[in-house]
Design an enzyme around this catalytic site. Structure first.
Site, PDB file in Angstrom:
ATOM      1  N   ASN A   1      -5.424   6.177  -1.509  1.00 37.81           N
ATOM      2  CA  ASN A   1      -4.789   6.668  -0.284  1.00 37.81           C
ATOM      3  C   ASN A   1      -4.244   8.080  -0.465  1.00 37.81           C
ATOM      4  O   ASN A   1      -4.199   8.876   0.475  1.00 37.81           O
ATOM      5  CB  ASN A   1      -3.677   5.716   0.159  1.00 37.81           C
ATOM      6  CG  ASN A   1      -4.218   4.472   0.824  1.00 37.81           C
ATOM      7  OD1 ASN A   1      -5.381   4.430   1.217  1.00 37.81           O
ATOM      8  ND2 ASN A   1      -3.396   3.443   0.915  1.00 37.81           N
TER       9      ASN A   1
ATOM     10  N   GLU B   1      -6.933  -1.574  -6.770  1.00 39.63           N
ATOM     11  CA  GLU B   1      -6.014  -0.828  -7.620  1.00 39.63           C
ATOM     12  C   GLU B   1      -5.011  -1.785  -8.269  1.00 39.63           C
ATOM     13  O   GLU B   1      -4.371  -2.576  -7.578  1.00 39.63           O
ATOM     14  CB  GLU B   1      -5.268   0.236  -6.806  1.00 39.63           C
ATOM     15  CG  GLU B   1      -6.179   1.379  -6.368  1.00 39.63           C
ATOM     16  CD  GLU B   1      -5.493   2.374  -5.447  1.00 39.63           C
ATOM     17  OE1 GLU B   1      -5.621   3.575  -5.683  1.00 39.63           O
ATOM     18  OE2 GLU B   1      -4.818   1.918  -4.496  1.00 39.63           O
TER      19      GLU B   1
ATOM     20  N   SER C   1       0.819  -1.213   0.000  1.00 38.76           N
ATOM     21  CA  SER C   1       0.000   0.000   0.000  1.00 38.76           C
ATOM     22  C   SER C   1       0.847   1.255   0.000  1.00 38.76           C
ATOM     23  O   SER C   1       0.327   2.359  -0.132  1.00 38.76           O
ATOM     24  CB  SER C   1      -0.909   0.012   1.244  1.00 38.76           C
ATOM     25  OG  SER C   1      -0.120   0.003   2.431  1.00 38.76           O
TER      26      SER C   1
ATOM     27  N   HIS D   1      -3.592  -3.885  -5.290  1.00 40.61           N
ATOM     28  CA  HIS D   1      -3.796  -3.314  -3.964  1.00 40.61           C
ATOM     29  C   HIS D   1      -5.261  -3.425  -3.555  1.00 40.61           C
ATOM     30  O   HIS D   1      -6.132  -2.720  -4.072  1.00 40.61           O
ATOM     31  CB  HIS D   1      -3.361  -1.842  -3.962  1.00 40.61           C
ATOM     32  CG  HIS D   1      -3.541  -1.179  -2.637  1.00 40.61           C
ATOM     33  ND1 HIS D   1      -4.005   0.113  -2.497  1.00 40.61           N
ATOM     34  CD2 HIS D   1      -3.325  -1.633  -1.369  1.00 40.61           C
ATOM     35  CE1 HIS D   1      -4.062   0.414  -1.221  1.00 40.61           C
ATOM     36  NE2 HIS D   1      -3.654  -0.621  -0.515  1.00 40.61           N
TER      37      HIS D   1
END
Length: 674
Positions: A507, A469, A436, A457
């Site tokens: 994120n 992702e 991540s 991800h």
């Protein structure tokens, strides 16, 4: 097979070939209307298919009058589905309620003509039958479906900001009774064939698609007709039972969504409350309640979200010879075990590796709940559990089509792992990391073929988050990236192809939003006010509660990577004190029975609305920067990623779309007006 069966039944063509339908009448006088929309993988009821269906119904009416037609069967020419509903692409042109009502009128008349045909009309269903497709099936006299896992019925219109508008409200209540029918329409849930039969939406089940035609023929010759819901169910639509039922529905709906955000379920309840006791009045009123919803901003934005989901699916190539069947996951912690369990739940075999056999056993045991929700019979559940294999030695690596690493976030450890794996895996196996925070190219650096490694991800919890992702490193080959997208769609998730940058997309845009919210606490702002304002904007939970849910140690780690977490902050102090949020029972909130203890705080709606817009500004700004940096290929993909990866208010259509809509209305952003 279908064409062979047609020949066996002795069909002879009686009309010119339509573009979206095939229609013929066999030697027994049965008309076969096969919906096979030209140039499309699925059947949707758009203008031309409905006009052609009207022509077929006219032929059926003529045949019934001449006594040359004994019945009509409506079925699909697509292998995987019946009808996916109305063609929502045609909804966008409506600008007034009058236009909507005028467009609905001929469809309503057509379905009434089908219902009034003096010969039996049978819907033969395999695969998805939802929305307008189910409304058409309910206008038929009898419904037969396959007892197949892929066969699902339902009314998902509420997810598009509307409710059934082709008299589906009336006909579903007639067949299933008000409780089951209203629940189906209010939740938009998909209903399996067996359950649908128990509800009264389906009349008969057959084992396989090949049996549909013969079952339909028998139903026509025996003049079968569906029975409506019994008296006991029907009485619930009458006063005073309806009043009590309406209160329960409204209370349950209010607990799930806000009326100002999602008005359609509340308008459906209003419709039932006023007219539910009179089917003819309900029929007449349905259109009046439906029309304003269809032209609302909420419906337009929710239809946009649906199209964005299709855009994400399109990230995977339609033709891909490579088919993932076996997955090997390295790291049996919560994330790794959940990934393996989800792959098994979607039909794959998964081997789960870890240094500790105890951790593997714990991870496998934790998947029982997900598997039980997916597989309803003992045999299917046992077969699924057998596909989730403990593999401490890592023997599954050599057979796997996909290898996913989900171990500790340390670059050197990951590099060493992939260096050891490279010589053992199949030539066409997909090699992926679930990192991540680390750059894909850095992890791949020691590999002889660094172009082989990509990022896949997942978000926590894996079973609930729809987005994954697919991360393209600087050296990642395009065919490997596309294989990653193919794998993600194969396990029922939406793939988003992103560049390998700190935070990727989700994120990256989420961190400034959460960090600035935490900074407000440092300045004395109430955490409860922050969270309630975010929910008033439309977020599924506020940023402070989200931080506690994700884990404050994770937030601090991501914040440092992105340069957003100042030393000595309240967040740092909580992490140092091992108060990490929900998982430890205390963070910004004290958690009790899995919920934050917020107490009662009273804020005015206007205050929350304004503050919510201010809170969301960091997320919008970072979304714009991510687009400018080419993290994903388009503004639509930014919106799609943020909606499905963070839960950004779907009814607003995505952060960039929301910003553009404000500018189009010449509204001043909340922060600028502060």
């Amino acid at each position: 097979m279908a064409h062979e069966t047609e020949a066996a039944l002795g069909e002879t063509a009686t009309t010119p070939v339509f573009r979206d339908w095939r229609y013929s009448v066999d030697l027994e006088g049965i008309g076969w209307a096969v919906f096979d929309r030209e140039g499309q993988s699925a059947n949707a009821l758009g203008t031309r298919p409905l006009e052609e269906l009207a022509a077929i119904v006219a032929l059926a009416e003529e045949g019934a009058r001449a006594r040359t037609l004994t019945g009509l069967v409506i079925l699909s020419g697509k292998e995987k589905g019946f009808i996916v509903g109305a063609d929502i692409n045609e909804f966008d042109g409506f600008t007034s309620e009058f236009e909507v009502i005028e467009r609905l009128r001929p469809v309503l008349a057509l379905f009434d003509r089908i219902e009034r045909l003096p010969v039996p009309v049978v819907a033969a269903i395999h695969g998805v039958c939802v929305g307008g497709g189910l409304e058409l099936a309910l206008a038929c006299h009898y419904r037969i479906a396959t007892r197949d896992e892929k066969t699902r019925v339902g009314f998902p219109e509420v997810k598009l900001g509307i409710f059934p508008g082709w008299h589906g409200t009336v006909r579903s209540i007639r067949q299933a009774g008000p409780v089951a029918a209203m629940q189906a329409m209010l939740t938009g849930s998909m209903i399996g064939a067996s359950r649908a039969r128990g509800m009264g939406l389906i009349d008969q089940l057959v084992a396989t698609p090949d049996m549909l035609r013969w079952a339909a023929r028998k139903a026509i010759l025996q003049k079968r007709k569906s029975k409506p819901a019994g008296l006991a169910k029907s009485l619930l639509a009458r006063w005073p039972a309806r009043t009590l039922l309406v209160k329960k529905m409204r209370d349950a709906t209010t607990k799930k969504v806000r009326e100002d955000h999602y008005p359609s379920p509340f308008r459906l309840i209003d419709l039932f409350e006023v007219h539910g006791g009179d089917p003819q009045a309900l029929k007449a009123a349905e259109t009046r309640y439906f029309a304003p919803l269809l032209i609302s901003d909420t419906s337009r934005n929710l239809r946009r979200v649906f199209k964005l989901s299709e855009l994400l699916k399109a990230q995977a190539p339609k033709t891909q010879a490579w088919k993932p069947l076996r997955v090997h996951v390295i790291g049996a912690g919560t994330m790794g075990a959940d990934i393996a369990g989800w792959c098994v739940a979607n039909g794959m075999e998964a081997t789960l590796q870890d240094l500790s056999e105890e951790v593997i056993a714990k991870g496998i045991k934790a998947q029982g709940r997900v598997l039980k929700r997916r597989f309803k019979t003992k045999a299917a559940l046992a077969a699924a559990k057998a596909r989730l294999i403990a593999d401490a030695a890592g023997d599954g690596v050599v057979h796997a089509d996909v290898i996913i690493e989900a171990i500790v976030e340390r670059l050197d450890v990951k590099q060493e792992l992939f260096r050891a794996l490279e010589g053992r895996i199949k030539p066409d196996a997909l090699l992926a990391t679930n990192t991540s925070s680390l750059e894909i190219e850095a992890i791949a650096e020691p590999l002889q073929d660094p172009g082989r490694l990509i990022g896949i991800h997942f978000f926590n919890p894996v079973a609930q988050m729809p987005l994954v992702e697919v991360v393209r490193g600087a050296a990642s080959r395009e065919d490997e990236v596309l294989k990653g997208a193919t794998f993600v769609t194969a396990i029922g998730k939406f793939p988003l192809i992103t560049k390998s940058v700190p935070g990727f997309l989700v994120n990256r845009v989420l961190a400034p939003y959460m960090m600035e919210a935490m900074a407000r606490i440092e300045k004395g702002e109430e955490k409860e006010r922050i969270d309630e304002a975010a929910r008033a904007f439309g977020m599924p939970m506020g940023p402070i509660e989200l931080a506690d849910t994700v884990g404050l140690d994770v937030c601090a780690h991501v914040g440092k990577i992105l340069g957003l977490s100042p030393e000595g902050s309240h967040l740092d102090r909580l992490v140092a004190a091992k108060k990490l949020g929900k998982k430890t029972g205390e963070g910004f909130y004290v958690w009790k029975d899995g919920k934050p203890d917020k107490g009662f705080k009273d804020y005015t709606p206007l205050e929350l609305e304004r503050f919510g817009r201010i809170l969301i500004e960091p997320l919008i700004r970072e979304s714009e920067r991510a687009l400018a940096d080419g993290v994903v290929e388009s503004a639509d993909l930014v919106d799609a990623g943020v909606i499905f990866g963070t839960g950004f208010a779907p009814f607003r259509g995505g952060p960039l779309h929301y910003k553009a809509s404000l500018e189009a209305r010449d509204e001043v952003p909340a922060e600028a007006a502060e």
